[in-house]
Structures are given as structure tokens and as C-alpha cells.
Motif scaffolding. Structure first.
Motif, short mmCIF file in Angstrom:
data_model
loop_
_atom_site.label_atom_id
_atom_site.label_comp_id
_atom_site.label_asym_id
_atom_site.label_seq_id
_atom_site.Cartn_x
_atom_site.Cartn_y
_atom_site.Cartn_z
N LEU A 39 27.99 -20.79 13.63
CA LEU A 39 29.05 -20.70 14.47
C LEU A 39 29.96 -20.24 14.60
O LEU A 39 30.66 -19.54 15.56
CB LEU A 39 28.11 -21.64 15.43
N TRP A 40 31.07 -21.42 13.52
CA TRP A 40 32.32 -21.07 13.45
C TRP A 40 32.45 -18.99 13.33
O TRP A 40 33.65 -18.77 13.77
CB TRP A 40 33.04 -21.73 12.63
N MET A 41 31.37 -18.66 12.92
CA MET A 41 31.65 -17.30 12.34
C MET A 41 31.67 -16.45 13.60
O MET A 41 32.70 -15.81 14.55
CB MET A 41 30.70 -16.93 11.01
N VAL A 55 22.43 -13.83 14.42
CA VAL A 55 20.94 -14.60 14.98
C VAL A 55 20.13 -14.16 13.33
O VAL A 55 19.50 -15.26 13.54
CB VAL A 55 20.52 -13.75 16.29
N LEU A 56 20.48 -12.98 13.14
CA LEU A 56 19.38 -13.33 11.26
C LEU A 56 20.04 -14.25 10.43
O LEU A 56 19.36 -15.38 9.98
CB LEU A 56 20.23 -11.77 10.34
N ILE A 57 21.62 -14.63 10.92
CA ILE A 57 22.08 -15.59 9.57
C ILE A 57 21.22 -17.10 10.16
O ILE A 57 20.99 -18.02 8.96
CB ILE A 57 23.59 -15.70 9.39
N ILE A 58 21.37 -16.91 11.26
CA ILE A 58 20.92 -18.54 11.98
C ILE A 58 19.33 -18.61 11.82
O ILE A 58 18.75 -19.81 11.27
CB ILE A 58 21.16 -19.13 13.44
N PHE A 59 18.22 -17.80 11.84
CA PHE A 59 16.87 -17.02 11.17
C PHE A 59 17.12 -17.72 9.92
O PHE A 59 15.42 -18.06 10.00
CB PHE A 59 16.97 -15.58 12.08
#
Lengths: 116, 168
Positions: free
Chosen positions: B31-33, B66-70
Motif C-alpha cells: 500500500l505504501w508503494m 493489484v498483482l502483488i496483493i493478489f
């Protein structure tokens, strides 16, 4: 000057509402830290084991998501310049869309989108 | 006024980037990113490049984050706790970072970029998204269609690589 000011007021307003809602949630919501919260999400079922490998279909879905995201990106300058480009622009764009869509058809035919 | 906007955006970007590196929680890091990406997007808007600003939000803050959080959704979060904040090779990262900063400072000095020009419009006037469309669909039509083929190859490649696992 005025543009920056209105943008600044907008941002400050958004930030205030954001922090207000977040603070309210922090104050009102119950807080419980337990190991279940940091577990892998499994639709409510207890996880059987730690995940070391996940389904490869996720990878194909992720690639498709990124590709179609980039495809949509090219439509913004096209949409803004739509009137000047005329019929030719429509044809050009649809060739582009068709070429990317071919990949989707290939993935669909190969069964990459099916989950047994 | 523009200076003030610039410093706020720069602060958002730097704090976001630091938060990405320092945060121990991988979710918070992601989220910081996103915050850092939004700051960069604001900087692009200051440079009168709305298309690149939007690209930054749609592709980076949208798709990549979104991909990273996915991926994190599928990953076991407990594995990440109680670990060292930095890996042992952080020194090389520091060396590279300082080197890059020195390089950029040298460039800024050489081209006499001074802070009084902050926020000044150094590019074309008005909306250049339309101009990008004009150039892309008339002059660079062939490379544009090649882009579609590259995207097609990426998707076909992903399917071919995973075909064996999909059919089992």
C-alpha cells in the motif's frame, strides 16, 4: 494558481474524509488479534497445509489481466482523437483489439481458463 | 504555489518509497508503494503529461499493485513475520542508491536545473494525450500494431509454458 488551489482543496477534503472514516472505524470496530486472521484465505475452511505451490491458472489469469489493462490504456489517446481519425482510426483500433483478442481465443481453446 | 504542490508530491513519493522498504508487513508495504506511485503520478501531472500520469495510475497503482496483493493473498503471511528487516545484501543497495543520487545530482548541475523552475511548464501546451493519439495512429501505426503482436505473444507464451500443468 487557481487550478492548484482547487486541486489542493479537493485533496484536503478527500484526506479529511478518509482519515475521519478510518479513525471512526478504529474507534468503533472491535480489535482482536489472533492467528486465524493471518491465515491464508480459504473461503472459511481451515487450511489443510501451508501453501508451497499454488495453481498455475492464477498465473495465466494475472498475465491476462495485465495485458488487457495495457490494451485498454491504448484506447485513451484513441478516444480523445476519435473524431479527427475517423473511420481509419476505428479500423486501426479494431485490428489491434482483434490481435490481442486472438490470444484470449487461444487461451480459451487450450482450456487455460477452465477450472476443474 | 507550484513549488508548494511540488514539495508535497515529492514528500508523498519519498515517504511512500521509504514505507515500502521499511515496512515489515508485506501488505502495508504494497500500500505504501501505491502511495509512492500516486505521488509520481502527481509529478507527471505537474510536467503537463496527463497521459503518463494516468498510465502510472492505471498500470502501476492499478495492475502491478493489484498483482502483488493478489500473490500475497495466496501466500502464507506468517512466514514473513519475525524476520530481519533488510537482507544481508542491503549494503550493495545503499551503494547503488548513493551512486544513482550522485549521478542525478551531477546531471542536474550540468544542465543547470534550479529549483526556481519548479512546476513550470517545460513541455507542450495543453492536452498532449490527443497529440499522442494523433502520432500513434498516423505516423507510428505499424509499431502500434506490432505492440498488439507483442501482447499476443506474451499471452500465448504464458499459456504454452503452463499448458502441461493446465491439462493435468
Amino acid at each position: 494558481m487557481l487550478e492548484w488551489l482547487s486541486a489542493g482543496i479537493d485533496i484536503v477534503l478527500v484526506a479529511v474524509i478518509f482519515l475521519l472514516v478510518l479513525g471512526l472505524a478504529r474507534y468503533l470496530a472491535p480489535k482482536q488479534h489472533n492467528p486465524f486472521k493471518s491465515q491464508v484465505y480459504e473461503c472459511g475452511i481451515f487450511p489443510v497445509a501451508e501453501i508451497s505451490q499454488f495453481n498455475i491458472r492464477f498465473f495465466v489469469i494475472a498475465i491476462m489481466f495485465t495485458l488487457f489493462d495495457i490494451e485498454a490504456l491504448f484506447m485513451y489517446p484513441w478516444a480523445l482523437d476519435f473524431k479527427e481519425l475517423g473511420t481509419l482510426g476505428v479500423v486501426e483500433m479494431f485490428i489491434f483489439l482483434f490481435l490481442v483478442f486472438l490470444g484470449w481465443i487461444y487461451a480459451y481453446k487450450k482450456g487455460a481458463l477452465e477450472w476443474q | 504555489m507550484a513549488e508548494f504542490v511540488f514539495f508535497v508530491l515529492a514528500l508523498v513519493t519519498i515517504v511512500g518509497a521509504l514505507g515500502t522498504v521499511i515496512s515489515r508487513n508485506a501488505y502495508a508495504s504494497a500500500l505504501w508503494m501505491v502511495a509512492a506511485f500516486l505521488g509520481v503520478s502527481g509529478l507527471f501531472i505537474m510536467l503537463n503529461a496527463p497521459f503518463i500520469a494516468m498510465l502510472q495510475i492505471i498500470v502501476y497503482a492499478g495492475a502491478i499493485a493489484v498483482l502483488i496483493i493478489f500473490v500475497m493473498m495466496l501466500m502464507d503471511r506468517r512466514v514473513l513475520n519475525n524476520k530481519e528487516r533488510f537482507n544481508p545484501q542491503y549494503l550493495w543497495g545503499v551503494v547503488l542508491g548513493v551512486g544513482l543520487l550522485a549521478d542525478l545530482s551531477a546531471l542536474a548541475f550540468k544542465f543547470r536545473i534550479n529549483l526556481s523552475h519548479i512546476g513550470e511548464n517545460l513541455t507542450l501546451n495543453g492536452s498532449n494525450t490527443k497529440m499522442i493519439g494523433d502520432v500513434l495512429f498516423k505516423r507510428y501505426l505499424f509499431p502500434f500494431e506490432i505492440t498488439a503482436i507483442i501482447l499476443l505473444i506474451a499471452l500465448i507464451g504464458a499459456v504454452v509454458l503452463t499448458r502441461k500443468d493446465i491439462n493435468t
